[in-house]
Design an enzyme around this catalytic site. Structure first.
Site, PDB file in Angstrom:
ATOM      1  CB  SER A  71      -0.953   0.009   1.208  1.00 39.87           C
ATOM      2  OG  SER A  71      -0.230   0.096   2.417  1.00 39.87           O
ATOM      3  CE  LYS A 109      -2.871   2.149   4.288  1.00 41.95           C
ATOM      4  NZ  LYS A 109      -2.123   0.983   4.798  1.00 41.95           N
TER       5      LYS A 109
END
Length: 206
Positions: free
Chosen positions: A123, A160
């Site tokens: 990701s 993230k």
């Protein structure tokens, strides 16, 4: 030095880190806040246990009356801990989460690294954080918009890019195949476990 429980080892490491960063030990209240205890009394009980095991001396009459013993300061430098699977509800640096230690100088990174986390998934591939890499992480509790963080959402730990808008936090992937994780702080639990400060290619340590 007698063996420590995972929680005792975590508190001892917190004391050492606080002294290294600020020049003085934490207060009972600071220990309680940073480790999620309900009161400073709970921290005091753990400190008494550490004193009995010869790790610290408790100096009465002052809130910062904690002194490391020579035995505790002479422990061998094992390097940075590599954190594996994180159990729900447990502190990320709990002893049972440490897979092994890597001989890496924390000062290689700015700010200095406190632990390593193995990257799972792709990701964050667009900024060079790849599957199997070791992410160097500096322990923090609050993040600024745009920072790459290790965040715990409910019981899941993820890496993230952080963005806060009002009472909501968006955790953005760096891969167009992934949608942002939206966290409503009014009814969801979010904690920041650390700031990404560097990447070590997994192949460098085979």
């Amino acid at each position: 030095m007698r063996p420590l429980t995972p929680r005792q080892a975590e508190i001892l490491e917190l004391i050492k880190r606080n002294i290294a960063d600020t020049g003085m030990p934490p207060t009972r209240a600071e220990i309680a806040r940073r480790l999620g205890f309900k009161s400073a009394n709970a921290a005091e009980e753990h400190l008494k246990a550490l004193a009995k095991k010869g790790c610290i001396e408790i100096m009465p009459g002052t809130s910062r009356g904690i002194k490391l013993t020579q035995e505790s300061t002479e422990e061998p430098d094992l390097g940075l801990p590599l954190i594996g699977q994180v159990a729900a509800g447990e502190p990320i640096l709990a002893q049972e989460h440490v897979e092994q230690h890597y001989k890496v100088d924390p000062a290689m990174f700015r700010p200095s690294a406190d632990f390593l986390l193995r990257v799972r998934g792709d990701s964050m591939k667009n900024i060079g954080i790849l599957e199997g890499d070791l992410l160097a992480v500096h322990k923090i509790e609050q993040a600024r918009n745009g920072q790459i963080v290790v965040a715990r959402v409910e019981d899941d730990v993820t890496v993230k890019r952080f963005e806060k808008k009002g009472n909501k936090v968006f955790l953005h992937a760096e891969n167009e195949d992934y949608s942002p994780i939206e966290v409503d702080l009014a009814n969801q639990s979010l904690s920041i476990e650390g700031l990404a400060v560097g990447v070590i290619r997994n192949g460098d340590w085979q």
